[in-house]
Design an enzyme around this catalytic site. Structure first.
Site, PDB file in Angstrom:
ATOM      1  CB  THR A  98     -61.549  47.472  67.686  1.00 22.39           C
ATOM      2  OG1 THR A  98     -61.454  46.269  68.455  1.00 22.39           O
ATOM      3  CG2 THR A  98     -62.984  47.646  67.188  1.00 22.39           C
ATOM      4  CB  VAL A 154     -50.974  34.352  62.409  1.00 17.27           C
ATOM      5  CG1 VAL A 154     -49.504  33.985  62.225  1.00 17.27           C
ATOM      6  CG2 VAL A 154     -51.398  34.113  63.856  1.00 17.27           C
ATOM      7  N   GLY A 208     -48.643  51.798  57.828  1.00 16.93           N
ATOM      8  CA  GLY A 208     -49.817  51.053  58.307  1.00 16.93           C
ATOM      9  C   GLY A 208     -49.479  49.687  58.880  1.00 16.93           C
ATOM     10  CD  GLU A 211     -50.930  45.682  66.423  1.00 21.23           C
ATOM     11  OE1 GLU A 211     -52.022  45.735  66.976  1.00 21.23           O
ATOM     12  OE2 GLU A 211     -50.772  45.184  65.286  1.00 21.23           O
ATOM     13  CE  LYS A 226     -49.122  39.055  64.331  1.00 23.54           C
ATOM     14  NZ  LYS A 226     -48.254  40.068  63.712  1.00 23.54           N
TER      15      LYS A 226
HETATM   16  N1  LIG Z   1     -52.543  46.947  60.034  1.00 25.41           N
HETATM   17  C1  LIG Z   1     -52.015  45.724  59.922  1.00 25.41           C
HETATM   18  O1  LIG Z   1     -51.047  45.496  59.192  1.00 25.41           O
HETATM   19  C2  LIG Z   1     -52.616  44.589  60.688  1.00 25.41           C
HETATM   20  C3  LIG Z   1     -52.253  43.272  60.353  1.00 25.41           C
HETATM   21  C4  LIG Z   1     -52.832  42.205  61.052  1.00 25.41           C
HETATM   22  C5  LIG Z   1     -53.698  42.458  62.087  1.00 25.41           C
HETATM   23  N2  LIG Z   1     -54.009  43.752  62.403  1.00 25.41           N
HETATM   24  C6  LIG Z   1     -54.967  43.977  63.491  1.00 25.41           C
HETATM   25  O2  LIG Z   1     -56.177  44.465  62.913  1.00 25.41           O
HETATM   26  C7  LIG Z   1     -56.801  45.394  63.793  1.00 25.41           C
HETATM   27  C8  LIG Z   1     -57.045  46.711  63.048  1.00 25.41           C
HETATM   28  O3  LIG Z   1     -55.813  47.190  62.575  1.00 25.41           O
HETATM   29  P1  LIG Z   1     -55.745  48.624  61.868  1.00 25.41           P
HETATM   30  O4  LIG Z   1     -54.411  48.695  61.250  1.00 25.41           O
HETATM   31  O5  LIG Z   1     -56.962  48.840  61.067  1.00 25.41           O
HETATM   32  O6  LIG Z   1     -55.778  49.555  63.152  1.00 25.41           O
HETATM   33  P2  LIG Z   1     -56.223  51.097  63.218  1.00 25.41           P
HETATM   34  O7  LIG Z   1     -55.652  51.610  64.487  1.00 25.41           O
HETATM   35  O8  LIG Z   1     -55.937  51.773  61.935  1.00 25.41           O
HETATM   36  O9  LIG Z   1     -57.815  50.995  63.333  1.00 25.41           O
HETATM   37  C9  LIG Z   1     -58.489  50.557  64.462  1.00 25.41           C
HETATM   38  C10 LIG Z   1     -59.799  51.335  64.496  1.00 25.41           C
HETATM   39  O10 LIG Z   1     -60.595  50.771  65.518  1.00 25.41           O
HETATM   40  C11 LIG Z   1     -61.299  51.848  66.134  1.00 25.41           C
HETATM   41  N3  LIG Z   1     -61.692  51.399  67.468  1.00 25.41           N
HETATM   42  C12 LIG Z   1     -60.907  51.150  68.529  1.00 25.41           C
HETATM   43  N4  LIG Z   1     -61.647  50.712  69.567  1.00 25.41           N
HETATM   44  C13 LIG Z   1     -62.938  50.705  69.149  1.00 25.41           C
HETATM   45  C14 LIG Z   1     -64.170  50.380  69.755  1.00 25.41           C
HETATM   46  N5  LIG Z   1     -64.238  49.969  71.027  1.00 25.41           N
HETATM   47  N6  LIG Z   1     -65.288  50.477  69.026  1.00 25.41           N
HETATM   48  C15 LIG Z   1     -65.261  50.902  67.741  1.00 25.41           C
HETATM   49  N7  LIG Z   1     -64.104  51.248  67.121  1.00 25.41           N
HETATM   50  C16 LIG Z   1     -62.964  51.148  67.813  1.00 25.41           C
HETATM   51  C17 LIG Z   1     -60.328  53.002  66.152  1.00 25.41           C
HETATM   52  O11 LIG Z   1     -60.990  54.245  66.266  1.00 25.41           O
HETATM   53  C18 LIG Z   1     -59.616  52.818  64.814  1.00 25.41           C
HETATM   54  O12 LIG Z   1     -60.215  53.586  63.797  1.00 25.41           O
HETATM   55  C19 LIG Z   1     -55.883  45.526  65.011  1.00 25.41           C
HETATM   56  O13 LIG Z   1     -56.361  44.675  66.023  1.00 25.41           O
HETATM   57  C20 LIG Z   1     -54.542  45.020  64.494  1.00 25.41           C
HETATM   58  O14 LIG Z   1     -53.769  44.415  65.516  1.00 25.41           O
HETATM   59  C21 LIG Z   1     -53.516  44.816  61.719  1.00 25.41           C
HETATM   60  N1  LIG Z   2     -48.442  45.319  63.856  1.00 25.44           N
HETATM   61  C1  LIG Z   2     -48.431  44.005  63.277  1.00 25.44           C
HETATM   62  C2  LIG Z   2     -49.589  43.872  62.319  1.00 25.44           C
HETATM   63  C3  LIG Z   2     -49.828  42.449  61.927  1.00 25.44           C
HETATM   64  O1  LIG Z   2     -50.402  41.720  62.969  1.00 25.44           O
HETATM   65  C4  LIG Z   2     -47.119  43.785  62.557  1.00 25.44           C
HETATM   66  O2  LIG Z   2     -46.357  44.728  62.389  1.00 25.44           O
HETATM   67  O3  LIG Z   2     -46.847  42.639  62.187  1.00 25.44           O
END
Ligand SMILES: NC(=O)c1ccc[n+]([C@@H]2O[C@H](COP(=O)([O-])OP(=O)(O)OC[C@H]3O[C@@H](n4cnc5c(N)ncnc54)[C@H](O)[C@@H]3O)[C@@H](O)[C@H]2O)c1
Ligand SMILES: N[C@@H](CCO)C(=O)O
EC number: 1.1.1.3
Length: 350
Positions: A98, A154, A208, A211, A226
């Site tokens: 999430t 990270v 994608g 955040e 991080k």
């Molecule tokens: N996208 C990246 O490159 C990346 C890299 C490393 C870490 N992350 C981390 O991974 C996580 C997910 O990233 P993402 O890109 O999939 O984000 P995203 O915004 O695409 O997806 C997050 C999803 O979580 C859902 N959500 C939010 N709160 C919720 C809750 N309380 N219960 C159920 N669902 C809920 C939202 O509706 C959304 O669909 C984030 O914490 C992000 O910081 C992302």
């Molecule tokens: N939003 C983060 C995703 C990875 O944590 C980034 O751009 O590095």
């Protein structure tokens, strides 16, 4: 053959991509790694929740999201029901993806706690629980005889946390510095190519990388988390969020970028931590105009790199994708593989 039942909490970019990998690669996983995966629960703010102990039809779930349809039309509920789903579903492993909340890590901290308390292992890419409640959640996992894995917190799927813990255990780490945010690095590079700031941020969102609130990337909150994770995990720093100084890239103007370029420099958002002679650790994140021959100057786009200062090897640098849906879904897969190895290794030595 072992099959792990999985629950996906948050069904956005990362967990959807994990579901796609499970749908398309399960046979390869079975033959290559000796286990299969089955998704038995999904929750999402927009879609509600669905629990099916015999396995969810992933093509149906992946087909949702474009309109107003929710899981209520597919035998589930329009509400997330996170606590009851996490506590009572039959999953062995909860994949928490999430939104990252940089203030207190909630509600993801609760998601992780409910899972560990109910005897389920957790994999997460969410930085909040790891950075802000890591010690507590790690001991909760140990008390309950389950695993808490967070490689993707990270540098997405690029191995850093497990790699450093395993491979540097016989030497002393004095500190690290690196580019730990894909979005800000991508934006700075696009600004150098002449694009304006807002357009560059929009591109990073479309790809994608960003955040849900891209201010977290731009203002350095993401790197702050991080740095906190790496400092506490690898330097045993025992520090808190307030101990990591934070400055983002919003103060870096297009003119600053052009001036740096004319002077043989390039702006980078650098996160670092260093052990002081008295044993304390100084940590922070700030934009730096590094010379072009600096090790971080050539790290471009959403690529990240971190250089560890070690006593026996000198600097050791790890570089790879820092963001991206596929790259981060792979981090979850690598966590599941680590759990499988730990379980089967433990069984072999029992
Ligand atoms: N996208 C990246 O490159 C990346 C890299 C490393 C870490 N992350 C981390 O991974 C996580 C997910 O990233 P993402 O890109 O999939 O984000 P995203 O915004 O695409 O997806 C997050 C999803 O979580 C859902 N959500 C939010 N709160 C919720 C809750 N309380 N219960 C159920 N669902 C809920 C939202 O509706 C959304 O669909 C984030 O914490 C992000 O910081 C992302
Ligand atoms: N939003 C983060 C995703 C990875 O944590 C980034 O751009 O590095």
């Amino acid at each position: 053959m072992t099959t792990y039942d999985i629950a996906l909490i948050g069904f956005g970019g990362v967990n959807r991509t994990l579901a796609e990998l499970i749908a398309t690669r399960n046979e390869a996983l079975r033959s290559g790694l000796g286990f299969g995966l089955r998704v038995v629960a999904i929750t999402d703010l927009r879609l509600g929740s669905l629990v099916q102990p015999d396995g969810i039809d992933l093509s149906m779930a992946l087909g949702l999201g474009g309109g107003s349809e929710t899981f209520a039309e597919h035998g589930g509920s329009a509400d997330t029901n996170n606590e009851s789903v996490i506590r009572s579903c039959t999953a062995d492993i909860i994949c928490e993806a999430t939104f990252t909340n940089p203030d207190d890590g909630e509600p993801a901290v609760s998601h992780v706690r409910w899972a560990l308390e109910s005897g389920k292992s957790v994999c997460t890419t969410n930085k909040g629980p790891v950075a802000l409640r890591g010690a507590e959640l790690n001991s909760l996992a140990a008390q309950n005889g389950v695993y808490f894995e967070y490689e993707g917190a990270v540098m997405s799927g690029t191995p850093v946390i497990r790699l450093a813990k395993k491979m540097f255990s016989g030497l002393r780490l004095n500190g690290f510095e690196g580019i730990l945010n894909g979005t800000s690095n991508y934006v700075l590079g696009r600004m150098e190519a002449g694009l304006d700031f807002e357009a560059a941020v929009s591109e990073a969102q479309e790809l994608g990388y960003a955040e849900a609130n891209p201010a977290a990337d731009i203002e350095g909150y993401d790197v702050q988390l991080k740095v906190l994770i790496l400092a506490n995990e690898l330097l045993d720093a025992g520090i808190e969020l307030k101990d990591v100084r934070r400055q983002g890239i919003s103060t870096v103007t297009a003119e600053d970028v052009r001036t740096a370029s004319r002077n043989g420099r390039r702006w980078k958002l650098v996160g670092s931590a260093r052990r002081n002679p008295d044993g304390t650790v100084t940590a922070g994140v700030a934009p730096v105009a590094v010379p072009l021959d600096h090790g971080l100057a050539g790290v471009s786009g959403a690529t990240n790199a971190v250089s560890f200062d070690t006593d026996l090897l000198g600097p050791v640098t790890v570089s790879g994708p820092g963001a991206g849906r596929v790259e981060t879904a792979y981090a979850l897969l690598s966590d599941i593989i680590a759990i499988h190895s730990a379980k089967t290794g433990a069984a072999a030595h029992a």
